[in-house]
Write a protein that holds these residues in place. Sequence first.
Motif, short mmCIF file in Angstrom:
data_model
loop_
_atom_site.label_atom_id
_atom_site.label_comp_id
_atom_site.label_asym_id
_atom_site.label_seq_id
_atom_site.Cartn_x
_atom_site.Cartn_y
_atom_site.Cartn_z
N GLY A 191 0.79 -1.22 0.00
CA GLY A 191 0.00 0.00 0.00
C GLY A 191 0.81 1.27 0.00
N ASN A 192 2.12 1.17 -0.20
CA ASN A 192 2.98 2.35 -0.22
C ASN A 192 2.93 3.03 -1.58
OD1 ASN A 192 3.87 1.86 2.44
ND2 ASN A 192 5.42 0.42 1.69
N PHE A 193 2.94 4.33 -1.56
CA PHE A 193 2.89 5.13 -2.79
C PHE A 193 4.17 4.93 -3.60
CE2 PHE A 193 4.08 9.05 -4.95
CZ PHE A 193 2.99 9.24 -5.78
N LYS A 194 4.00 4.79 -4.94
CA LYS A 194 5.17 4.64 -5.81
C LYS A 194 5.26 5.77 -6.83
CE LYS A 194 6.72 0.70 -7.05
NZ LYS A 194 6.91 -0.63 -7.69
N ARG A 195 4.21 5.99 -7.64
CA ARG A 195 4.27 7.07 -8.62
C ARG A 195 2.86 7.40 -9.10
NH1 ARG A 195 4.96 5.58 -14.42
NH2 ARG A 195 4.54 3.36 -14.68
N VAL A 196 2.74 8.57 -9.76
CA VAL A 196 1.47 9.06 -10.30
C VAL A 196 1.58 9.12 -11.82
CG1 VAL A 196 -0.12 11.02 -10.43
CG2 VAL A 196 0.85 10.36 -8.25
N ILE A 197 0.52 8.69 -12.50
CA ILE A 197 0.45 8.76 -13.97
C ILE A 197 -0.74 9.64 -14.31
CG2 ILE A 197 0.17 7.47 -16.10
CD1 ILE A 197 1.31 5.03 -14.62
N SER A 198 -0.46 10.79 -14.94
CA SER A 198 -1.54 11.72 -15.29
C SER A 198 -1.87 11.74 -16.76
CB SER A 198 -1.15 13.15 -14.84
OG SER A 198 -0.96 13.20 -13.44
N ALA A 199 -0.92 11.39 -17.61
CA ALA A 199 -1.16 11.40 -19.05
C ALA A 199 -1.98 10.18 -19.46
CB ALA A 199 0.17 11.42 -19.81
N PRO A 200 -2.99 10.35 -20.31
CA PRO A 200 -3.79 9.19 -20.73
C PRO A 200 -2.99 8.26 -21.64
CG PRO A 200 -4.46 11.16 -21.92
CD PRO A 200 -3.49 11.62 -20.88
N GLY A 201 -3.33 6.96 -21.59
CA GLY A 201 -2.65 5.98 -22.44
C GLY A 201 -2.67 4.59 -21.82
N LEU A 202 -1.93 3.67 -22.46
CA LEU A 202 -1.82 2.28 -22.02
C LEU A 202 -0.49 2.11 -21.29
CD1 LEU A 202 -2.96 -0.64 -22.07
CD2 LEU A 202 -1.71 -0.96 -24.23
N TYR A 203 -0.51 1.50 -20.08
CA TYR A 203 0.69 1.40 -19.25
C TYR A 203 0.84 -0.04 -18.74
CZ TYR A 203 0.61 6.49 -19.21
OH TYR A 203 0.61 7.80 -19.58
N TRP A 204 2.09 -0.34 -18.29
CA TRP A 204 2.41 -1.66 -17.75
C TRP A 204 2.70 -1.52 -16.26
CZ3 TRP A 204 2.56 -6.01 -20.93
CH2 TRP A 204 2.49 -5.76 -22.31
N LYS A 205 2.35 -2.55 -15.52
CA LYS A 205 2.75 -2.64 -14.12
C LYS A 205 3.45 -3.99 -13.91
CE LYS A 205 -1.87 -4.32 -12.80
NZ LYS A 205 -2.99 -4.20 -11.85
N TRP A 206 4.63 -3.91 -13.36
CA TRP A 206 5.43 -5.14 -13.19
C TRP A 206 6.27 -5.02 -11.92
CZ3 TRP A 206 5.20 -9.79 -15.29
CH2 TRP A 206 6.26 -10.67 -15.07
N PRO A 207 6.33 -6.03 -11.15
CA PRO A 207 5.59 -7.31 -11.27
C PRO A 207 4.14 -7.14 -10.86
CG PRO A 207 6.95 -7.33 -9.31
CD PRO A 207 7.28 -6.05 -10.02
N ALA A 208 3.24 -7.78 -11.60
CA ALA A 208 1.82 -7.56 -11.44
C ALA A 208 1.29 -7.89 -10.04
CB ALA A 208 1.04 -8.35 -12.51
N PRO A 209 1.67 -9.02 -9.43
CA PRO A 209 1.06 -9.31 -8.13
C PRO A 209 1.48 -8.34 -7.03
CG PRO A 209 1.99 -11.28 -9.13
CD PRO A 209 2.53 -10.12 -9.89
N PHE A 210 2.60 -7.64 -7.23
CA PHE A 210 3.14 -6.82 -6.16
C PHE A 210 2.89 -5.32 -6.37
CE2 PHE A 210 5.76 -10.62 -6.65
CZ PHE A 210 5.57 -11.21 -5.41
#
Length: 308
Positions: A51-70
């Motif tokens: 639950g710790n903050f990592k980053r903010v994405i404001s621009a619209p588009g398609l993004y990846w999150k890795w590793p997915a479970p974490f």
Amino acid sequence: MMMDVKPVKKQKLAMNRIALLMTFLFALGLVASTMFVVDQRQSAVMVSGLGNFKRVISAPGLYWKWPAPFNRVMLLDKRTQIASSSKPESYLTADRQEVFVSLYIKWRITDPTSYFNRFRHELAPAQNQLLGLAYTALEAKRGQYSAAELAANSNHQIISVLQTQTAHAAREWGIEIADIRITHLGFTAESNDEVYKQMGAERAEVAQQLRSAGLIEAAQVRSYAERERETILAQGYKRAQMIKGDGDAQAVAIYASAFGRDPQFYRFYKSLDAYRQIFRERDLIVVDPTSDFFRFMHNPAGMPSRKP
């Protein structure tokens, strides 16, 4: 005893196909779990599994999150939200009158990081705290106004104070206040007549002040118009006199030129002009017919008459 191997091979082939399909579906699900979409109405906040903050994405588009479970993604709505009180709040005014006030607030998220650190991705807690800020500011100011003044200024001075104080506090939460309005302002049955009378007296005083200001402004406008009129008339008269003087000078020059070319004709013309201006129909004039004024009637050359 000989066994038929064809059914066994077909059975193994079908199981292999099922296993291959399950593997493909698992891989597809794994890839899909690592992708997310952010549209223009949202901001995405990526957090870790703890639950710790990592980053903010404001621009619209398609993004990846890795590793997915974490890693997880929480979406924040950037559109304007409306927070409204479910029931009116009761206050006592400066003249000890009880009033009931309902508010609504238009707000939006401008700093996703600050907002997420305080409210995560929830809207309801933010709305409740914004309403609490506005009602607290109203509680601090309501003692400065009577019930009639509160009603008269409900959309002007008081609203300005509420919006300024609420916006200052909400800015630290990553929220921008677009507008605050009083949607309901009610009085008890006992104080209605008194409040309306007081409001009428105050409105009549304001109307009288406006009329007085209007009369003063009208007098100033009329005075300015009179000064402008006198100035324009003076300038016009001056210009007319200048034009008239130029015309008289040109006329004198023309007359002098004509007199210099043919003095006798000029004298004849001026005499005829004098006759036209003096003689009228049925006029009776007693004059000496031998005077020089009538010399062109006796002699076309205009020679002076010889008196006997």
